[in-house]
Enzyme design. Structure first.
Site, short mmCIF file in Angstrom:
data_model
loop_
_atom_site.label_atom_id
_atom_site.label_comp_id
_atom_site.label_asym_id
_atom_site.label_seq_id
_atom_site.Cartn_x
_atom_site.Cartn_y
_atom_site.Cartn_z
N ASN A 125 -23.37 -68.51 -33.82
CA ASN A 125 -22.77 -67.56 -32.89
C ASN A 125 -23.58 -67.48 -31.60
O ASN A 125 -24.80 -67.62 -31.61
CB ASN A 125 -22.64 -66.17 -33.53
CG ASN A 125 -23.83 -65.28 -33.24
OD1 ASN A 125 -23.90 -64.65 -32.17
ND2 ASN A 125 -24.79 -65.24 -34.16
N MET A 128 -22.56 -64.76 -29.39
CA MET A 128 -21.73 -63.63 -28.97
C MET A 128 -22.25 -62.96 -27.71
O MET A 128 -21.49 -62.59 -26.83
CB MET A 128 -21.62 -62.60 -30.10
CG MET A 128 -21.08 -63.16 -31.42
SD MET A 128 -19.40 -63.80 -31.29
CE MET A 128 -18.47 -62.30 -31.12
N PHE A 141 -24.30 -60.01 -27.52
CA PHE A 141 -24.30 -58.54 -27.56
C PHE A 141 -23.01 -57.96 -26.98
O PHE A 141 -23.03 -57.02 -26.18
CB PHE A 141 -25.50 -57.97 -26.79
CG PHE A 141 -26.83 -58.09 -27.49
CD1 PHE A 141 -26.92 -58.54 -28.80
CD2 PHE A 141 -28.00 -57.74 -26.83
CE1 PHE A 141 -28.16 -58.65 -29.43
CE2 PHE A 141 -29.24 -57.84 -27.45
CZ PHE A 141 -29.32 -58.31 -28.75
N SER A 178 -32.60 -61.93 -30.69
CA SER A 178 -31.36 -62.68 -30.56
C SER A 178 -31.54 -63.82 -29.56
O SER A 178 -32.12 -63.62 -28.50
CB SER A 178 -30.23 -61.76 -30.07
OG SER A 178 -29.09 -62.53 -29.71
N ASN A 204 -29.22 -65.13 -27.84
CA ASN A 204 -28.04 -65.19 -26.98
C ASN A 204 -28.08 -64.30 -25.74
O ASN A 204 -27.10 -64.19 -25.02
CB ASN A 204 -26.79 -64.85 -27.83
CG ASN A 204 -26.63 -65.80 -28.99
OD1 ASN A 204 -26.77 -67.00 -28.83
ND2 ASN A 204 -26.38 -65.26 -30.17
N THR A 205 -29.22 -63.64 -25.51
CA THR A 205 -29.43 -62.87 -24.28
C THR A 205 -30.63 -63.47 -23.56
O THR A 205 -31.73 -63.49 -24.11
CB THR A 205 -29.69 -61.38 -24.59
OG1 THR A 205 -28.52 -60.82 -25.20
CG2 THR A 205 -30.01 -60.62 -23.33
N LYS A 231 -37.02 -56.25 -35.25
CA LYS A 231 -36.39 -57.46 -35.81
C LYS A 231 -36.90 -58.67 -35.06
O LYS A 231 -36.80 -58.74 -33.83
CB LYS A 231 -34.87 -57.37 -35.70
CG LYS A 231 -34.14 -58.51 -36.43
CD LYS A 231 -32.66 -58.22 -36.55
CE LYS A 231 -31.95 -59.28 -37.40
NZ LYS A 231 -30.55 -58.94 -37.64
N ASN A 268 -33.97 -62.85 -37.62
CA ASN A 268 -32.71 -63.06 -36.92
C ASN A 268 -32.22 -64.49 -37.14
O ASN A 268 -32.78 -65.23 -37.95
CB ASN A 268 -32.91 -62.78 -35.42
CG ASN A 268 -31.68 -62.17 -34.77
OD1 ASN A 268 -30.56 -62.63 -34.99
ND2 ASN A 268 -31.87 -61.15 -33.95
#
Length: 356
Positions: free
Chosen positions: A110, A112, A114, A173, A175-176, A211, A240
């Site tokens: 993924n 995504m 956030f 994450s 993805n940021t 996390k 994660n």
């Protein structure tokens, strides 16, 4: 329920993954997914952070980003659920497609980004929550366009802290942009300090967890362990999703950017869990996440050092009945090995190898 889900999965597997996720949320809202209200085996209950957990099996962040169905997911038999990641301002996330199902690998990728409706929307849903209905954690993230990361985590703590049973600082994450850089020693110490200072001003002060990513070099792991112990953090979540791509993944998706979760993550996530447990001397409770798809997987995480576990990806392939099967299997494994309570098994494999 398990047989029914397995029969239906070939049809579900043809649906776009993000659409399938929204259908699952809708099914929970309308009661199409049956509750499982069987009592938990007494051996699975424990108290952590001052909270009594009826069982150690939780729903990981990412499924219910906006707190839409936390009541319903608790009724599936989870000991706790974690909402989010949620950011102060609503944001759409990354462009689609951004979610990929690797069925043969029992994995998901993924990116995504956030995507969520923002803190205000979640706070509105949680303000009337009956805390007796179950344990709800909230995973906090930062907006993509925010240059002052601490400001977003402070806002999340101030507005959602009074509504949460525990809070999570998510700096892991992939993805940021720039988020994982917050795991460096100085940045992490400053961030945790700022959030703890904000929490101290609240009338209700929920436990604070961090996390972390599975893709950490040795020096980063040591830094995180030392900062976590020195800062007053209440616990850790390990881990994660990973940016690594193990050999043999479905070639149609292996090159997709984003975080990989599911079965291929189990071994690396468990290895870092074991390592972090050693480095912290077992002094901080750890929630083990990554690749759990059976009672044996959950038990391995617990014996490696996890006090609680979380899953999400395996539900895509196994269905909600997996929660009940893991709990039953855990109780049987504890009895087999002579453990009266889940807490007695935490770190059983790790303690014997490092002289703690």
């Amino acid at each position: 329920m398990a047989m029914l889900y397995q029969r239906a999965f070939p049809l579900l597997d043809r649906i776009d993954p993000e659409r399938a996720h929204r259908l699952a949320i809708a099914a929970l809202k309308t009661g199409l997914i049956a509750a499982n209200l069987q009592p938990d085996p007494p051996s699975l209950a424990q108290t952590l952070f001052g909270i009594g957990f009826p069982n150690p099996v939780g729903l990981a962040a990412g499924f219910d980003k906006d707190g839409e169905v936390y009541r319903q997911t608790l009724k599936l038999g989870f000991g706790f659920v974690e909402l989010g990641s949620v950011t102060p301002k609503p944001q759409p996330g990354n462009p689609r497609p951004r979610l990929f199902r690797l069925t043969a690998d029992r994995a998901v990728i993924n990116r995504m980004g956030f995507n969520n409706h923002g803190i205000a929307a979640m706070a509105e849903r949680l303000k009337s929550r009956n805390t007796a209905q179950g344990i709800v954690g909230i995973n906090l993230g930062k907006n993509k366009d925010q240059t002052d990361a601490a400001a977003d985590y402070i806002t999340g703590t101030r507005l959602l802290g009074p509504l949460a049973d525990y809070l999570v600082i998510n700096v892991s994450s992939p993805n940021t942009p720039g988020l994982r850089a917050l795991q460096s020693r100085d940045a992490l110490a400053a961030l945790i300090g700022a959030v703890l200072e904000t929490r101290a001003q609240l009338t209700r002060r929920p436990p604070l967890l961090l996390k972390i990513a599975p893709d950490l070099i040795d020096a980063d792991r040591q830094d995180i362990a030392e900062v976590a112990l020195a800062s007053g953090l209440d616990g850790l979540i390990v881990s994660n999703t990973t940016i690594a791509r193990p050999a043999g993944l479905d070639p149609r998706f292996a090159s997709e950017a984003g975080g990989l979760s599911g079965r291929p993550l189990f071994e690396p996530a468990t290895e870092i869990l074991r390592d972090i447990y050693r480095r912290t001397g077992g002094k901080l409770p750890i929630i083990g996440v990554g690749g759990i798809a059976s009672a044996a997987d959950a038990y391995a995480k617990i014996r490696a050092g996890a006090s609680l576990v979380q899953l999400y990806t395996a539900l895509v392939f196994e269905g909600p009945g997996l929660v009940r099967r893991i709990k039953q299997g855990l109780a049987e494994l504890l009895a087999r090995d002579g453990f009266a309570n889940i807490a007695d098994a935490v770190g059983a494999d790790t303690l014997g190898t490092d002289g703690l």
